[in-house]
Scaffold this motif. Structure first.
Motif, mmCIF file in Angstrom:
data_model
loop_
_atom_site.group_PDB
_atom_site.id
_atom_site.type_symbol
_atom_site.label_atom_id
_atom_site.label_comp_id
_atom_site.label_asym_id
_atom_site.label_seq_id
_atom_site.Cartn_x
_atom_site.Cartn_y
_atom_site.Cartn_z
ATOM 1 N N LEU A 142 -2.591 -5.805 -6.570
ATOM 2 C CA LEU A 142 -2.130 -4.863 -5.863
ATOM 3 C C LEU A 142 -2.421 -3.444 -6.193
ATOM 4 C CD1 LEU A 142 1.549 -6.284 -5.038
ATOM 5 C CD2 LEU A 142 -0.312 -6.492 -3.597
ATOM 6 N N GLY A 143 -3.141 -2.958 -5.118
ATOM 7 C CA GLY A 143 -3.493 -1.460 -5.472
ATOM 8 C C GLY A 143 -4.914 -1.509 -6.448
ATOM 9 N N VAL B 181 -13.842 -0.168 -2.543
ATOM 10 C CA VAL B 181 -13.019 -0.617 -1.926
ATOM 11 C C VAL B 181 -11.602 -0.612 -2.569
ATOM 12 C CG1 VAL B 181 -12.005 -2.302 -0.297
ATOM 13 C CG2 VAL B 181 -14.481 -2.120 -0.368
ATOM 14 N N GLU B 182 -10.604 0.127 -2.094
ATOM 15 C CA GLU B 182 -9.325 0.291 -2.561
ATOM 16 C C GLU B 182 -8.419 -0.396 -1.662
ATOM 17 O OE1 GLU B 182 -5.991 3.719 -4.209
ATOM 18 O OE2 GLU B 182 -7.903 4.244 -3.430
ATOM 19 N N MET B 183 -7.612 -1.027 -2.349
ATOM 20 C CA MET B 183 -6.396 -1.835 -1.649
ATOM 21 C C MET B 183 -5.273 -0.875 -1.666
ATOM 22 S SD MET B 183 -7.643 -4.936 -0.948
ATOM 23 C CE MET B 183 -7.345 -6.590 -1.039
ATOM 24 N N VAL B 184 -4.644 -0.693 -0.471
ATOM 25 C CA VAL B 184 -3.636 0.337 -0.421
ATOM 26 C C VAL B 184 -2.335 -0.522 0.244
ATOM 27 C CG1 VAL B 184 -2.727 2.460 0.666
ATOM 28 C CG2 VAL B 184 -5.182 2.174 0.045
ATOM 29 N N THR B 185 -1.245 -0.249 -0.625
ATOM 30 C CA THR B 185 0.032 -1.343 0.206
ATOM 31 C C THR B 185 0.501 -0.520 1.247
ATOM 32 O OG1 THR B 185 0.460 -1.737 -2.483
ATOM 33 C CG2 THR B 185 2.409 -1.756 -0.817
ATOM 34 N N LEU B 186 0.847 -1.423 1.939
ATOM 35 C CA LEU B 186 1.435 -1.067 3.336
ATOM 36 C C LEU B 186 2.663 -1.842 3.489
ATOM 37 C CD1 LEU B 186 -1.822 -1.189 5.729
ATOM 38 C CD2 LEU B 186 -0.869 0.779 4.689
ATOM 39 N N THR B 187 3.274 -1.850 4.707
ATOM 40 C CA THR B 187 4.537 -2.350 4.919
ATOM 41 C C THR B 187 4.231 -3.186 6.211
ATOM 42 O OG1 THR B 187 5.832 -0.597 4.044
ATOM 43 C CG2 THR B 187 7.085 -2.297 5.333
ATOM 44 N N HIS B 188 4.531 -4.332 6.146
ATOM 45 C CA HIS B 188 4.483 -5.496 7.317
ATOM 46 C C HIS B 188 5.235 -6.389 7.197
ATOM 47 C CE1 HIS B 188 2.172 -6.763 10.836
ATOM 48 N NE2 HIS B 188 1.365 -7.453 10.226
ATOM 49 N N SER B 189 5.185 -7.501 8.106
ATOM 50 C CA SER B 189 6.077 -8.603 8.349
ATOM 51 C C SER B 189 5.646 -9.714 7.389
ATOM 52 C CB SER B 189 6.314 -9.090 9.636
ATOM 53 O OG SER B 189 4.994 -9.439 10.039
ATOM 54 N N ILE B 190 4.730 -9.562 6.253
ATOM 55 C CA ILE B 190 4.201 -10.729 5.311
ATOM 56 C C ILE B 190 4.268 -9.908 3.824
ATOM 57 C CG2 ILE B 190 1.950 -10.231 6.050
ATOM 58 C CD1 ILE B 190 1.574 -13.433 5.812
ATOM 59 N N GLY C 287 -4.090 -1.926 3.487
ATOM 60 C CA GLY C 287 -5.051 -1.360 4.179
ATOM 61 C C GLY C 287 -6.314 -1.170 3.196
ATOM 62 N N LEU C 288 -7.265 -0.752 3.568
ATOM 63 C CA LEU C 288 -8.631 -0.723 2.517
ATOM 64 C C LEU C 288 -9.097 0.761 3.039
ATOM 65 C CD1 LEU C 288 -10.379 -3.898 3.712
ATOM 66 C CD2 LEU C 288 -8.666 -3.677 1.854
ATOM 67 N N VAL C 289 -9.153 1.450 1.734
ATOM 68 C CA VAL C 289 -9.970 2.658 1.785
ATOM 69 C C VAL C 289 -11.232 2.379 1.195
ATOM 70 C CG1 VAL C 289 -10.344 5.018 0.459
ATOM 71 C CG2 VAL C 289 -7.745 3.902 1.083
ATOM 72 N N LEU D 70 12.573 -5.644 3.547
ATOM 73 C CA LEU D 70 13.278 -6.496 2.750
ATOM 74 C C LEU D 70 12.506 -7.047 1.810
ATOM 75 C CD1 LEU D 70 15.046 -8.190 5.750
ATOM 76 C CD2 LEU D 70 15.957 -6.710 4.517
ATOM 77 N N LEU D 71 11.050 -7.124 1.813
ATOM 78 C CA LEU D 71 10.406 -7.852 0.939
ATOM 79 C C LEU D 71 9.139 -6.739 0.777
ATOM 80 C CD1 LEU D 71 9.625 -10.558 -0.564
ATOM 81 C CD2 LEU D 71 8.534 -11.204 1.398
ATOM 82 N N GLY D 72 8.693 -6.663 -0.465
ATOM 83 C CA GLY D 72 7.604 -5.758 -0.952
ATOM 84 C C GLY D 72 7.915 -4.356 -0.976
ATOM 85 N N GLU D 73 6.862 -3.581 -1.254
ATOM 86 C CA GLU D 73 6.939 -2.229 -1.398
ATOM 87 C C GLU D 73 6.753 -1.478 -0.263
ATOM 88 O OE1 GLU D 73 7.116 -0.957 -4.661
ATOM 89 O OE2 GLU D 73 7.217 -2.768 -5.382
#
Length: 163
Positions: A107-108, A118-127, A132-134, A155-158
């Motif tokens: 993560l991150g 490519v950087e993985m950017v933490t988002l909020t979603h239903s999974i 997102g990708l920078v 409820l789950l995750g960052e």
């Protein structure tokens, strides 16, 4: 379904990354059709120039076509741990688990694929573990959002990394 291509370089030496490789589901306008795959015909002709397939999260519309279309693209896969776990099962079902290079990205995390940083950017979603990708290139930066929602107390995750 999601199947996004990002290319960099002159036409005779262009390199590509794929962001997500998903399916969509049939409906009333497609009677008798349960799943619809994206058409990779154009990029399949350039498969040797694909540096990687980066997956933003584990929903079917983002990873559901991987096991079906990977044999036509044959590029390394990159995913966070939860998405990689679900992908391993999909690959196993198609007897591809020993053939596919599946790279787990923290993560991150960041990966460099040729001219793409490519950087993985933490988002909020239903999974769990949506990203997102920078995508940084010598010509500029692209933000590939994947799917997201702003949820200040998931409820789950960052929470979404707004920084």
């Amino acid at each position: 379904m999601n199947f996004n291509l990002y290319g960099y370089g002159p036409p005779d030496r262009r390199r590509w990354i794929v962001a997500d490789l998903g399916v969509t589901f049939g409906g009333q306008d497609t009677p008798g059709v349960d799943i619809i795959l994206p058409d990779p015909a154009w990029i399949e002709d350039h498969a040797e120039d694909i540096l990687g397939i980066v997956l933003t999260h584990a929903h079917e519309d983002h990873i559901g076509a991987v096991a079906w279309l990977w044999p036509r693209l044959r590029a390394p896969l990159y995913a966070t741990p939860f998405t990689a776990f679900l992908l391993r099962e999909k690959l196993r079902e198609r007897n591809l688990e020993d053939e596919v290079e599946l790279n787990t990205v923290p993560l991150g995390g960041r990966i460099v694929l040729g001219p793409f940083d490519v950087e993985m950017v933490t988002l909020t979603h239903s999974i769990p573990e949506p990203n997102g990708l920078v995508i940084r290139t010598p010509l500029g930066v692209v933000l590939h959002t994947g799917d997201w929602k702003i949820d200040p107390s998931p409820l789950l995750g960052e929470v979404t990394d707004a920084g």
